[in-house]
Design a protein around this motif. Structure first.
Motif, PDB file in Angstrom:
ATOM      1  N   TYR A 119      32.037 -26.319 -20.889  1.00 38.81           N
ATOM      2  CA  TYR A 119      33.010 -27.394 -20.846  1.00 38.81           C
ATOM      3  C   TYR A 119      32.554 -28.480 -21.802  1.00 38.81           C
ATOM      4  O   TYR A 119      31.338 -28.669 -21.945  1.00 38.81           O
ATOM      5  CB  TYR A 119      33.134 -27.918 -19.410  1.00 38.81           C
ATOM      6  CG  TYR A 119      33.596 -26.795 -18.489  1.00 38.81           C
ATOM      7  CD1 TYR A 119      34.935 -26.468 -18.377  1.00 38.81           C
ATOM      8  CD2 TYR A 119      32.650 -26.029 -17.803  1.00 38.81           C
ATOM      9  CE1 TYR A 119      35.346 -25.415 -17.556  1.00 38.81           C
ATOM     10  CE2 TYR A 119      33.066 -24.977 -16.999  1.00 38.81           C
ATOM     11  CZ  TYR A 119      34.410 -24.669 -16.878  1.00 38.81           C
ATOM     12  OH  TYR A 119      34.800 -23.614 -16.112  1.00 38.81           O
TER      13      TYR A 119
ATOM     14  N   SER B  96      43.365 -22.762  -2.757  1.00 35.67           N
ATOM     15  CA  SER B  96      42.741 -22.873  -4.084  1.00 35.67           C
ATOM     16  C   SER B  96      41.217 -22.784  -3.946  1.00 35.67           C
ATOM     17  O   SER B  96      40.671 -22.872  -2.833  1.00 35.67           O
ATOM     18  CB  SER B  96      43.099 -24.214  -4.744  1.00 35.67           C
ATOM     19  OG  SER B  96      42.409 -25.272  -4.095  1.00 35.67           O
TER      20      SER B  96
ATOM     21  N   TYR C 251      31.512 -26.748 -13.698  1.00 29.67           N
ATOM     22  CA  TYR C 251      32.887 -27.212 -13.892  1.00 29.67           C
ATOM     23  C   TYR C 251      33.104 -28.417 -12.983  1.00 29.67           C
ATOM     24  O   TYR C 251      32.523 -28.513 -11.905  1.00 29.67           O
ATOM     25  CB  TYR C 251      33.845 -26.066 -13.544  1.00 29.67           C
ATOM     26  CG  TYR C 251      35.301 -26.395 -13.729  1.00 29.67           C
ATOM     27  CD1 TYR C 251      35.740 -27.059 -14.861  1.00 29.67           C
ATOM     28  CD2 TYR C 251      36.246 -26.024 -12.786  1.00 29.67           C
ATOM     29  CE1 TYR C 251      37.084 -27.364 -15.038  1.00 29.67           C
ATOM     30  CE2 TYR C 251      37.588 -26.315 -12.954  1.00 29.67           C
ATOM     31  CZ  TYR C 251      37.999 -26.992 -14.079  1.00 29.67           C
ATOM     32  OH  TYR C 251      39.324 -27.285 -14.240  1.00 29.67           O
TER      33      TYR C 251
ATOM     34  N   TYR D  49      42.675 -18.589  -9.270  1.00 32.61           N
ATOM     35  CA  TYR D  49      43.451 -19.173 -10.366  1.00 32.61           C
ATOM     36  C   TYR D  49      43.775 -18.030 -11.352  1.00 32.61           C
ATOM     37  O   TYR D  49      42.934 -17.136 -11.548  1.00 32.61           O
ATOM     38  CB  TYR D  49      42.594 -20.271 -11.018  1.00 32.61           C
ATOM     39  CG  TYR D  49      43.249 -21.025 -12.138  1.00 32.61           C
ATOM     40  CD1 TYR D  49      44.206 -21.987 -11.869  1.00 32.61           C
ATOM     41  CD2 TYR D  49      42.902 -20.760 -13.463  1.00 32.61           C
ATOM     42  CE1 TYR D  49      44.816 -22.678 -12.908  1.00 32.61           C
ATOM     43  CE2 TYR D  49      43.498 -21.450 -14.501  1.00 32.61           C
ATOM     44  CZ  TYR D  49      44.456 -22.405 -14.223  1.00 32.61           C
ATOM     45  OH  TYR D  49      45.064 -23.079 -15.245  1.00 32.61           O
TER      46      TYR D  49
HETATM   47  C1  LIG Z   1      33.428 -22.623 -11.138  1.00 34.36           C
HETATM   48  C2  LIG Z   1      34.737 -23.085 -10.571  1.00 34.36           C
HETATM   49  N1  LIG Z   1      34.761 -23.709  -9.384  1.00 34.36           N
HETATM   50  C3  LIG Z   1      35.912 -24.126  -8.828  1.00 34.36           C
HETATM   51  C4  LIG Z   1      37.118 -23.926  -9.447  1.00 34.36           C
HETATM   52  C5  LIG Z   1      38.351 -24.472  -8.811  1.00 34.36           C
HETATM   53  O1  LIG Z   1      39.267 -23.479  -8.486  1.00 34.36           O
HETATM   54  P1  LIG Z   1      40.832 -23.816  -8.384  1.00 34.36           P
HETATM   55  O2  LIG Z   1      41.333 -24.093  -9.742  1.00 34.36           O
HETATM   56  O3  LIG Z   1      41.415 -22.585  -7.768  1.00 34.36           O
HETATM   57  O4  LIG Z   1      40.954 -25.002  -7.477  1.00 34.36           O
HETATM   58  C6  LIG Z   1      37.151 -23.270 -10.688  1.00 34.36           C
HETATM   59  C7  LIG Z   1      38.363 -22.956 -11.434  1.00 34.36           C
HETATM   60  O5  LIG Z   1      39.331 -23.476 -11.641  1.00 34.36           O
HETATM   61  C8  LIG Z   1      35.919 -22.845 -11.270  1.00 34.36           C
HETATM   62  O6  LIG Z   1      35.896 -22.233 -12.461  1.00 34.36           O
END
Ligand SMILES: Cc1ncc(COP(=O)(O)O)c(C=O)c1O
Length: 366
Positions: free
Chosen positions: A309, A58, A85, A181
């Protein structure tokens, strides 16, 4: 209903290719760390212009494992944009390090001119988050990092293939982190992520860490994790990657249409920093006076929008322990009350976009 993002539409564009690839992998009898992962890592590294790519489970894993392998943890500080985020901040705090927030600028990314004031003796790194598909000012960030001997980690989760002054994001700092994702530019069909780096030793450490700290089966060099990218996701990502330029180009055309046709003075359209390009992961407008009313008005017309957000990380319950309060980062707080992400997805029709534009232009604020 026009959805804010419609993943099915992007899938439909190349459905047969995904099905063929998925069946090929299911039939192969090999599902974890195999040929598809190796090929994807090579192809993604080539795409962004990095020497190495390591597939992970991830985007969050990419972040926290980066800070772990850079030895940044308890007692250390990492600078990050105050409107990032929450996952960006968790990537820092999972290791026990402290996030130090810096306000965003008019391009919704970290205001590089405010970074130096946030540096202390404990600062170890800058996390440059390329939010909404637009690059941060990497020239300023890299020069500050050099001056203070800081590591730079880039969060490119929302920026697959966009550039700062012609160079692809993810290749400026020590490590570039990507999330795949499903809603991301090159989205998987489940969770997936990766890092890119030019440092061979670091790349090797990621490979070991993602597999319980072992290079050789049952010989564990360190306490690692299970963060392996699986064959199915890697194979499907290879199909997506073969179309990514078309996806980005299409979103660019959609953004141009919004730019040229939205004419409501209550709605401030996104600005692109000179020197950057955007892959339009989100098309985020600012509505300073009545964002929530506009959102409701669009919903009544069956147009879905999102807020990226609504709560800035320093005011999130998860980070109450940091002791921040309302008013600490007024620009990020203001943005949380005024940003609105309009529908933006591959396969969006011109009729759908016309409906959105006409509805927005008809909004009076009452
Ligand atoms: C800017 C940002 N960083 C980190 C993530 C984390 O990624 P993941 O959901 O694959 O863990 C996301 C998205 O979900 C994101 O938009």
């Amino acid at each position: 209903m026009i959805m804010p993002n419609n993943l099915g539409r992007q899938y439909e564009l190349h459905a047969d290719e995904y099905k063929k690839k998925a069946c090929e992998i299911l039939d192969s009898g090999w599902y974890i760390l195999g040929k598809e992962v190796e090929l994807f890592e090579k192809e993604w590294a080539d795409y962004v212009g990095a020497k190495y790519c390591v597939g992970l489970a991830s985007g969050l894993d990419a972040l926290w494992i980066s800070f772990r392998l850079l030895n940044i943890g308890k007692g250390d500080e990492v600078i990050v944009c105050a409107n990032a985020y929450i996952a960006c901040v968790m990537g820092i705090t999972i290791n026990g390090a402290t996030p130090v927030f810096v306000e965003p600028d008019q391009y919704d990314n970290i205001d590089a001119d405010k970074i130096e004031a946030a540096i202390s003796d404990n600062t170890k790194a800058i996390l440059a988050v390329h939010l909404y598909g637009q690059a941060c000012d990497m020239t300023k960030i890299m020069s500050i990092a050099k001056k203070y001997n800081l590591k730079v980690v880039e969060d490119c989760a929302q920026s697959h293939g966009n550039h700062w002054q012609g160079q692809t994001v993810g290749t400026f700092g020590d490590i570039g982190c990507f999330s795949f994702y499903p809603s991301k530019g090159c989205g998987a069909f489940g969770d997936a992520g990766c890092i890119v780096t030019d440092n061979s030793e670091l790349a090797n450490q990621f490979k070991i860490f993602r597999n319980y700290g072992s290079e050789k089966r049952y010989h564990n060099k360190m306490v690692g994790s299970n963060s392996r990218l699986d064959e199915l996701q890697a194979g499907l990502l290879r199909v997506k990657l073969s179309h990514i330029d078309d996806f980005n180009e299409e979103r660019n055309r959609l953004a141009e249409e919004y730019d040229s046709k939205i004419s409501n003075p209550l709605v401030i359209k996104p600005q692109v920093r000179p020197g950057a390009d955007s892959t339009w992961h989100q098309y985020v407008v600012h509505v300073p006076e009545n964002r929530d009313k506009l959102m409701e008005y669009l919903k009544e017309r069956e147009i879905g929008t999102l807020i990226h957000y609504p709560i800035p990380p320093h005011l999130s319950e998860a980070y109450a322990y940091l002791g921040h309060k309302v008013g600490d980062y007024p620009i990020a707080e203001k943005y949380a009350n005024e940003v609105l992400s309009l529908p933006m997805y591959n396969g969006m029709t011109s009729e759908e976009q016309k409906i959105v534009i006409e509805a927005i232009n008809g909004f009076t604020g009452d």
